[in-house]
Design an enzyme around this catalytic site. Structure first.
Site, mmCIF file in Angstrom:
data_model
loop_
_atom_site.group_PDB
_atom_site.id
_atom_site.type_symbol
_atom_site.label_atom_id
_atom_site.label_comp_id
_atom_site.label_asym_id
_atom_site.label_seq_id
_atom_site.Cartn_x
_atom_site.Cartn_y
_atom_site.Cartn_z
ATOM 1 N N ARG A 180 -5.262 17.198 -8.972
ATOM 2 C CA ARG A 180 -4.860 16.538 -7.730
ATOM 3 C C ARG A 180 -3.471 16.975 -7.279
ATOM 4 O O ARG A 180 -3.043 16.642 -6.172
ATOM 5 C CB ARG A 180 -4.893 15.026 -7.924
ATOM 6 C CG ARG A 180 -6.273 14.491 -8.273
ATOM 7 C CD ARG A 180 -6.205 13.063 -8.762
ATOM 8 N NE ARG A 180 -5.784 12.158 -7.714
ATOM 9 C CZ ARG A 180 -5.386 10.898 -7.946
ATOM 10 N NH1 ARG A 180 -5.334 10.432 -9.195
ATOM 11 N NH2 ARG A 180 -5.030 10.128 -6.933
ATOM 12 N N LYS A 210 2.206 10.398 -2.214
ATOM 13 C CA LYS A 210 2.051 9.594 -3.434
ATOM 14 C C LYS A 210 2.210 10.493 -4.659
ATOM 15 O O LYS A 210 2.095 11.728 -4.535
ATOM 16 C CB LYS A 210 0.686 8.890 -3.424
ATOM 17 C CG LYS A 210 -0.534 9.815 -3.436
ATOM 18 C CD LYS A 210 -1.810 9.013 -3.299
ATOM 19 C CE LYS A 210 -3.024 9.889 -3.467
ATOM 20 N NZ LYS A 210 -4.290 9.182 -3.233
ATOM 21 N N HIS A 211 2.536 9.923 -5.813
ATOM 22 C CA HIS A 211 2.720 8.522 -6.174
ATOM 23 C C HIS A 211 4.198 8.333 -6.496
ATOM 24 O O HIS A 211 4.653 8.809 -7.537
ATOM 25 C CB HIS A 211 1.870 8.140 -7.373
ATOM 26 C CG HIS A 211 0.405 8.427 -7.190
ATOM 27 N ND1 HIS A 211 -0.154 9.665 -7.412
ATOM 28 C CD2 HIS A 211 -0.622 7.602 -6.809
ATOM 29 C CE1 HIS A 211 -1.467 9.605 -7.187
ATOM 30 N NE2 HIS A 211 -1.778 8.359 -6.823
ATOM 31 N N HIS A 223 -3.955 3.677 -14.379
ATOM 32 C CA HIS A 223 -5.093 2.777 -14.213
ATOM 33 C C HIS A 223 -5.312 1.947 -15.470
ATOM 34 O O HIS A 223 -5.902 0.862 -15.415
ATOM 35 C CB HIS A 223 -6.369 3.575 -13.918
ATOM 36 C CG HIS A 223 -6.387 4.227 -12.585
ATOM 37 N ND1 HIS A 223 -5.766 5.430 -12.347
ATOM 38 C CD2 HIS A 223 -6.945 3.843 -11.407
ATOM 39 C CE1 HIS A 223 -5.949 5.770 -11.075
ATOM 40 N NE2 HIS A 223 -6.664 4.817 -10.485
ATOM 41 N N ASP A 297 0.442 1.128 -4.866
ATOM 42 C CA ASP A 297 -0.803 1.650 -5.421
ATOM 43 C C ASP A 297 -1.684 0.436 -5.690
ATOM 44 O O ASP A 297 -1.238 -0.716 -5.575
ATOM 45 C CB ASP A 297 -0.521 2.448 -6.698
ATOM 46 C CG ASP A 297 -1.595 3.487 -6.988
ATOM 47 O OD1 ASP A 297 -2.700 3.378 -6.407
ATOM 48 O OD2 ASP A 297 -1.349 4.402 -7.790
#
Length: 971
Positions: A180, A210-211, A223, A297
Site C-alpha cells: 500500500r 494517511k496514516h 488493527h 482511523d
C-alpha cells in the site's frame, strides 16, 4: 516536566511550520459556499450538528436488517457520512440513493479505494498497488491513475477516497502497509502521492493522506494492537512527517490520523496518536498549518479500542482535534457522550462549529448542495472501461523493473540459438506468463517432483526462465519464497543461465542470500494476467523496461535501481484503445467471422489485427472440420497458407539475393537459369515475372499427366512406400518419382507464352525461382527460410511439411481429395504442384498460424527490421513494394499484391496505396498498411471438405472485415 517536553517539541518541530497553507476545502465561489454552509449550520439542532461528526460503516452485501440500522442512524442520529465497505456497485448505488433520500443534510460518502473501488467492491476495477506505482518514473502516469480512480468514485457517488497512503515503508516486515506504500524513499513517496492526489482532485474527488504521523516503520498491525514508533524527533520530521508537508502545501483535502504510540511526539505513555491533542491540534493543525478535514482511523481498531470504552474514545478523539469520527464502535452512545460534554461546557460551540462547518464546506465542494442520485444505467460498464485497461497496461509496463542483466541476457536475442525452459515457483497460476513467452519463442515448461529430476531435464536447455507466482487477490497475501523454493533456485542457478522473474512485492528477494548466479532479475510486482503478459513482452524485447525499485532488496540493490532495456521491435500485445482503435467497433468483426463459419464458408478461422506494433485483436472461430466432435480452432493451430508462401518464403529470400547483388529486378531468366537461354522465356525479367506481366501461363495442372485412365495415381509415377526413385512424398503413404520434378521444370520452360501482354496472375514464376534459389544456396527452400528468417524471428509454427514436426491435432486439414491423392489432406500441402515438389513449393507449401504470419508481415512493415535484427534494407522493401506497371492497369508490386486500381481488387478499397499483401486459395489473407501501421491476417480452410465455390470471396468476408478494421480507427 511536561511543559519542558512541550517546549522542546515546539522548538524541534519548528521545521514543520510551512508558512501560509491553503484551505483545501474552499471552492472558487467561496462566498456562495460559505453562505450555504452558514445557512445549513444555522438551521441545525444540536443533535444534527453532533451527528455530522460521525461517518458510519455500511455494507451493500448484507441483509435488510443491516440496511435498516444504517437508515435509522441517518434519520434518528443525523449522521453526517457513510464509509461504504464490502459489496457490489449496483447494490451500493441503490443503498446510497436510499440513504441520501432519507438524510436531511446530504451525506458525505467515503471509501477505501487506494487501488480502486475493487479494494472493497466486486465487479469493479483494480489498478496496480502503490508499491507497483512507486516503480514508475513518469509521475504523470500515477496522476492518471488517481484521476481514473477518482472518476470511478465520482460515478458511484463516492466523494472521499481515503487515499493516497503516504506511509514510507521502511520496514519490510510491516504487516499492514507493504504494497500500500509507494516505497521507502521519502522523495519518491511524496512525488507519487502528490501526483495521485492531483489526479483525484481533477476528477472532483477529495483526498486523504494517511496514516498520520506515519505507519511505515513498524511490524505491528494497528488493527490488532497499538504499534510504537520509537524514533527521535529529528528522524520523525525527516522521514515520517516529510510527505505531509508537501501534500498540505499542495492542498490535500484531509488527513487520517493513525492509532500509533509515538513517545517523541506524545509524552503520555501509550496514548494513541488518534487521541493526542498535541499530535493533532498542536502539530498537525497549528504547526503544520493544516486546514482540511481530519479523520480518525477506524475507531473499532484494537490499536485505539483497547485504550478506553466506546463513547469515551470518540469524545477523546474529538477533543484531540479530529473533525470526523470514523467507524465508531457505538455511534449512538458516542453521540450521547459528545452531547453531554457540550452541555457541560467541555465542548464549546466554537469547537463544534469549527468541525461541522468544515464538513459542510467539504459537502459543498463535492456538489452536495445540488445532490443528484447515482445513475444505475451502465454503472458496471462505466466502472470497467477500455481506457482503464489502457492505463493499467501502461502502468504495469512502466513499473516492471530489470534489476540485473549479466551478459546482456535480456532482452532475449538470437532465438535461433536459444533453447528456453520455463519453471514455475510459487503457489499461484503462471499460465499467462508462459503463454506470453511462447508467443515469442520455443519455450517449454519443465516440471518435476524433485530437484534432481528438474535439474536433469534442464540440461537440454541453455536458458531457464523462472517465474515466482503468488496470489494477486490482495496486497496482504504472502509473498515469500518457501525454504524448498530457495534451495531449488540456488541449485538451478548454479548450473544454468537463469532469468528470475518475481510477480510479488520486491521484498521477497530479501530471502535470497545471494544473486550471484542469477543472470537476469526482473521484478514484475503483481501476478495479474496483464502483468504476466507484459513481463513476457519485456523479456523478449517487445516492450522496453524502464521501472526502478521502490524499496531495497538486499545484495547491494537499493531503491532507485533499475536498468533501461530498449525494445527489439518485436510484436507486442495490447488492447485496441492503446493504439487508437475502438474495442467496441473491432468486436463487430466477430459477427462476420461467425457468419462465415455458420454459413459453412469455412470450418474455422484464425483472425489477427495489429497496429503500431501491437496485436490488438486475435481470435479463433469454428473448428478444424464440420464434424460435431472436431477440434476447435486454437491459437497455435497451423493452416496451409497456400499462396501466402510467395511473400512469406520466396520473396524474402529473393530480397536478400537482390541486396547481395546476385540479381537485380532487371535480371533475365537466361542469366539466373542457363537452361532458359534458348527458351521463349529467356528475356523475361524478374520485375516482369513477379509483377505477373510476363505472358506466363496462369497454371499448369502437372498432376494430370501422372494419373492413369481411372484418374488415379499411375503406378509408373507413384508408390505407397518410399524407395528407389520413389522418394517424393506427396501425401500420407504416397510417394512420387523424384525425377518427375525435372519434367515439371521442362514443361514450364517449354510452355507457350500467352498471346498478348497483359496482367495475368501466375504461379509459374515461383517454380522457376525455387529452382534458382535452391541452386544458388545448394540447399532446399524449406531449410533456407528456417535458417534465414523463421528461427530468428521466433516464427516457430511456420514451416513446410508440418506433419514431420507437429501432431495432427495442431494442423488444420485443408481438403478431402477425391481427384488426385484420394485421402484427407492434413499436414500435407493442398496445392498439387507444391505436393509434387515434396511439399516445398515456391508458390505454396508453408503452414503457419496467424501470430507467426503477423511477425513476418510486421517485419515488412518495419522495412526489414524485427527482433533486433535487420533482415533487409528499407529501400529493398520499398523497391519490391512498387507498382511498376500501374500505367498498364496492373496493380501488382514485385511479388506483393497491391490495392485495386479501379473498382475491384483484393482489398476493401479503404487501405492506403502504399499497402501490400497477398491472398491464398485455401481462404488465407495477409495485408500490411504502412500509412496506418496495420497488419491484418485471416487464416481459413475454406477448401475443406472440397474447394467448390469460393463463398468467402463471393461474400466479401475478408474485405468486409478489413473495412471494419479501418472503421475502428479512432485516431
Amino acid at each position: 516536566m511536561r511543559l519542558l517536553v512541550f517546549l522542546v517539541l515546539c522548538i524541534t518541530t519548528n521545521s514543520l511550520v510551512y508558512g501560509q497553507t491553503p484551505d483545501p476545502l474552499l471552492t472558487a465561489d467561496a462566498q456562495a459556499q460559505m453562505k450555504w454552509v452558514d445557512s445549513i449550520y444555522t438551521g441545525m439542532t444540536l443533535d444534527e450538528k453532533i451527528g455530522q461528526l460521525f461517518m458510519v460503516q455500511a455494507f451493500s452485501n448484507k441483509d435488510l436488517r443491516h440496511e435498516n440500522i444504517i437508515s435509522q442512524m441517518v434519520t434518528n442520529n443525523h449522521i453526517g457520512g457513510i464509509i461504504f465497505s464490502k459489496g457490489d456497485p449496483v447494490s451500493q448505488a441503490k443503498f446510497n440513493n436510499a440513504l441520501q433520500k432519507a438524510a436531511k443534510t446530504p451525506l458525505l460518502v467515503g471509501m477505501d479505494a487506494e487501488w480502486g473501488l475493487s479494494m472493497r467492491l466486486d465487479s469493479t476495477y483494480a489498478f496496480p498497488w502503490n508499491m507497483t506505482l512507486g516503480a514508475i518514473k513518469d509521475n504523470k502516469l500515477v496522476e492518471k491513475a488517481g484521476f481514473n480512480i477518482g472518476e470511478h468514485c465520482k460515478r458511484l457517488g463516492v466523494h472521499f477516497n481515503f487515499a493516497p497512503d503516504i506511509d514510507i515503508n521502511i520496514n519490510p516486515k510491516n504487516p499492514i502497509i507493504g504494497n500500500r506504500s509507494f516505497g521507502e524513499d521519502r522523495e519518491n513517496v511524496t512525488e507519487k502521492a502528490t501526483a495521485f492526489m492531483k489526479g483525484m482532485h481533477d476528477a472532483g474527488v477529495l483526498s486523504s493522506a494517511k496514516h498520520f504521523p506515519g505507519h511505515g516503520d513498524t511490524d505491528t498491525d494497528s488493527h490488532l494492537a497499538l504499534p510504537t514508533l520509537d524514533f527521535n524527533l529529528k528522524r520523525l520530521d525527516s522521514i515520517e512527517l516529510y510527505p505531509y508537508k508537501r501534500l498540505i502545501k499542495d492542498g490535500v483535502s484531509s488527513v487520517m490520523v493513525a492509532h500509533l504510540n509515538v513517545p517523541a511526539l506524545q509524552p503520555e505513555v501509550g496514548l494513541p496518536s488518534s487521541l493526542s491533542k498535541h499530535i493533532i491540534t498542536d502539530i498537525l493543525k497549528d504547526q503544520m498549518g493544516f486546514k482540511g478535514l481530519i479523520f480518525t482511523d477506524a475507531l473499532n481498531m484494537k490499536g485505539v479500542a483497547n485504550f478506553s470504552s466506546p463513547g469515551d474514545i470518540d469524545l477523546a478523539a474529538f477533543q484531540a482535534g479530529n473533525d470526523i469520527l470514523l467507524i465508531s464502535e457505538d455511534t449512538p452512545k458516542a453521540i450521547d457522550k459528545l452531547k453531554e460534554a457540550y452541555e457541560a461546557g467541555a465542548i464549546s460551540e466554537e469547537r463544534l462549529a469549527h468541525s461541522v462547518k468544515k464538513i459542510l464546506k467539504a459537502k459543498y465542494k463535492v456538489g452536495l448542495n445540488k445532490l443528484k442520485p447515482v445513475e444505475l444505467k451502465n454503472l458496471v460498464s462505466d466502472l470497467n472501461r477500455p481506457q482503464d485497461d489502457v492505463l493499467y497496461e501502461k502502468l504495469i509496463e512502466s513499473a516492471i523493473t530489470v534489476v540485473k542483466n549479466k551478459g546482456d541476457i535480456l532482452p532475449i536475442r538470437n532465438l535461433e540459438t536459444k533453447k528456453i525452459a520455463y519453471l514455475k515457483l510459487g503457489d499461484d497460476d503462471g499460465s499467462d506468463f508462459l503463454r506470453g513467452l511462447q508467443k515469442y519463442g520455443k519455450v517449454h515448461e519443465v516440471v518435476g517432483d524433485n530437484l534432481n529430476e528438474v535439474i536433469e531435464k534442464l540440461k537440454a536447455y541453455n536458458t531457464v526462465i523462472i517465474g515466482f507466482h503468488r496470489s494477486n487477490t490482495s496486497p496482504w497475501k504472502s509473498f515469500n519464497f518457501t525454504d524448498k523454493e530457495l534451495v531449488w533456485l540456488y541449485e538451478i542457478s548454479r548450473t544454468n543461465n537463469v532469468i528470475l522473474d518475481v510477480f510479488v512485492r520486491p521484498y521477497a528477494l530479501l530471502d535470497l542470500k545471494t544473486l550471484e548466479n542469477i543472470e537476469g532479475l526482473v521484478v514484475s510486482y503483481q501476478n495479474s494476467p496483464i502483468a504476466q503478459d507484459a513481463s513476457a513482452q519485456i523479456i523478449f524485447g517487445a516492450v522496453q523496461a524502464q521501472g526502478v525499485l521502490p524499496v531495497s532488496i538486499g545484495n547491494g540493490y537499493v531503491a532507485g535501481n533499475g536498468l533501461n532495456l530498449s525494445s527489439l521491435s518485436r510484436l507486442g500485445y495490447a488492447i485496441p484503445e492503446r493504439v487508437g482503435m475502438s474495442s467496441e467497433k473491432l468486436n463487430k468483426i466477430d459477427a462476420i467471422a461467425q457468419k462465415a463459419v455458420d454459413g459453412k464458408m469455412t470450418p474455422g478461422i484464425q483472425l489477427l489485427v495489429a497496429r503500431k506494433g501491437k496485436v490488438i485483436y486475435n481470435k479463433n472461430f469454428g473448428k478444424h472440420t464440420y464434424e460435431p466432435n472436431a477440434e476447435p480452432v486454437k491459437f497455435n493451430d497451423m493452416y496451409d497458407v497456400a499462396s501466402l508462401t510467395k511473400i512469406l518464403a520466396t520473396l524474402p529470400l529473393l530480397m536478400e539475393l537482390e541486396e547481395k547483388g546476385a540479381v537485380t529486378l532487371d535480371t533475365k531468366l537466361s542469366k539466373i537459369l542457363p537452361d532458359y537461354a534458348n527458351s521463349n522465356k529467356k528475356d523475361i525479367t524478374l520485375k516482369q515475372m513477379l509483377s505477373h506481366y510476363a505472358r506466363l501461363s496462369p497454371w499448369i495442372p502437372f498432376y494430370f499427366k501422372t494419373l492413369d485412365a481411372n484418374k488415379k495415381p499411375d503406378p509408373r509415377y507413384y508408390r505407397n512406400e518410399s524407395g528407389g526413385k520413389f522418394t517424393v512424398k506427396v501425401a500420407n503413404e504416397l510417394y512420387m518419382r523424384a525425377d518427375y520434378q525435372d519434367s515439371m521444370q521442362k514443361i514450364i520452360k517449354d510452355t507457350d507464352l500467352l498471346k498478348s501482354l497483359t496482367y495475368r496472375y501466375s504461379d509459374l514464376p515461383y517454380f522457376i525461382l525455387k529452382k534458382y534459389i535452391e541452386n544458388y544456396y545448394d540447399k532446399g527452400l524449406d531449410e533456407l527460410v528456417q535458417d534465414h528468417f523463421y528461427q530468428s524471428m521466433g516464427a516457430n509454427h511456420t514451416t513446410y511439411n508440418p506433419s514431420s514436426i507437429f501432431s495432427d491435432i495442431n494442423i488444420v486439414p485443408s481438403e478431402i481429395d477425391d481427384y488426385y491423392r484420394y485421402q484427407k489432406i492434413q499436414g500435407y500441402v493442398h496445392d498439387m504442384g507444391a505436393a509434387m515438389q515434396g511439399g516445398v513449393g515456391g508458390h505454396a507449401g508453408i503452414f503457419s498460424n496467424a501470430n507467426d504470419v503477423a511477425k513476418i508481415m510486421q517485419t515488412f512493415l518495419q522495412k526489414g527490421f524485427y527482433g533486433g535484427k535487420r533482415y533487409f534494407k528499407p529501400e529493398t522493401l520499398d523497391k519490391f513494394n512498387t507498382c511498376f506497371y500501374c500505367d498498364q492497369n496492373n496493380r501488382r508490386g514485385i511479388g506483393f499484391d497491391k490495392p485495386q486500381l479501379g473498382t475491384s481488387g483484393p482489398t476493401c478499397g479503404c487501405v492506403s496505396m502504399s499497402s501490400f499483401g497477398h491472398s491464398g486459395f485455401t481462404g488465407t489473407y495477409a495485408w500490411a498498411d504502412p500509412d496506418e501501421e496495420i497488419v491484418y491476417v485471416f487464416l481459413a480452410n475454406r477448401t475443406f471438405p472440397s474447394a467448390g465455390t469460393n463463398t468467402l470471396l463471393k461474400e466479401n468476408i475478408r474485405t468486409d472485415i478489413q473495412q471494419l478494421i479501418y472503421e475502428a480507427i479512432i485516431d
